[in-house]
Write an enzyme that holds these catalytic residues in place. Structure first.
Site: not given
Length: 271
Positions: A66, A212
């Site tokens: 990341y 999600l």
């Protein structure tokens, strides 16, 4: 906001954490690419502090990919010295040649070097939980797992996880080392994951990534997150966000589950 554990509790990597954690993917820059520094560094730092200190989310998930490397450094800046009950999980085994490319590298020498890099960036002597980010199809599975197991024996990793791997590779890897946690995408649009049952039978915590569906299910947070967490008491979810306001909405969305699980006294423990 309350510091009661969102959605009840689970034991992962030897620590009791809420079943709602935080993925830090979105704290790096460039939107979905997670490339470079965050647009607002101070906001990213504040989000991490809000999660841990105000909302009781002591399950923080990250990766050396990341940024790359950026978010591990943010976590150290925001949260060190770390609370004793904080669980930081990171991942190794993925390189980022360009903003839109993610390539698995499972060569043992690289994985060892990656773990050493994560130790330095996080400022710790041992990683709480280290996942193999992806299994490299060009390297034998035992070679990738055994080097992480060796690092565990050396005290540089406490617990080992596997992320985003098919069931057959998880089973194969478990022949060569104890796998403590499995992380895999799970949401209402991607419901069929055999690893759910495999982990439940083996007593291994299952951490649901992308609950999600990369924001596609964000309009009904309660339904989306409740469905994931209701798949079993061995399941935790790690939605990602870069907004403290959105993070508070996520906590409120699982408030009903929190009460139910707290009343039942349910806790899932790993092997």
């Amino acid at each position: 906001m309350t510091k009661n554990p969102p959605a009840g509790q689970i034991e992962i990597a030897g620590k009791i954490v809420p079943r709602l954690g935080l993925s830090t993917l979105h704290l790096a820059g460039r939107g979905r690419y997670a490339w470079g520094a965050p647009g607002a560094r101070s906001a990213a730092l504040e989000l991490l502090r809000t999660a841990v200190h105000d909302l009781g989310i002591n399950l923080i998930d990250t990766s050396d990919a990341y940024g790359p490397h950026v978010v591990e450094e943010l976590i150290r800046e925001a949260l060190a010295p770390y609370p004793e009950d904080l669980l930081i999980s990171t991942k190794v085994g993925m390189v980022r040649p360009t903003p839109d490319s993610w390539s698995p590298v499972g060569k043992p020498a690289y994985l060892r070097a990656a773990v050493e890099g994560s130790l330095r960036r996080l400022g710790v002597d041992s990683l709480d939980l280290c996942y193999l980010h992806r299994i490299d199809p060009e390297v034998a599975v035992p070679d990738q797992i055994e080097v992480l197991d060796a690092l565990r024996d050396e005290g540089k990793i406490r617990y080992i996880g596997i992320a985003d791997a098919p069931p057959e590779d998880v089973r194969w890897a478990s022949h060569y080392a104890r796998i403590d946690v499995v992380q895999s995408p799970l949401n209402l649009k991607n419901q069929d994951d055999p690893l759910l049952g495999i982990c439940q039978d083996a007593g291994i915590p299952y951490v649901a990534g992308q609950p999600l569906c990369s924001g596609e299910l964000a309009e009904d947070l309660s339904t989306a997150l409740s469905w994931v967490l209701n798949q079993g008491e061995h399941v935790a979810a790690i939605p990602g966000t870069s907004s403290a306001t959105h993070l508070e909405e996520l906590v409120r969305a699982v408030a009903g589950l929190d009460n139910h699980l707290s009343d039942s006294g349910t806790t899932t423990r790993g092997p």
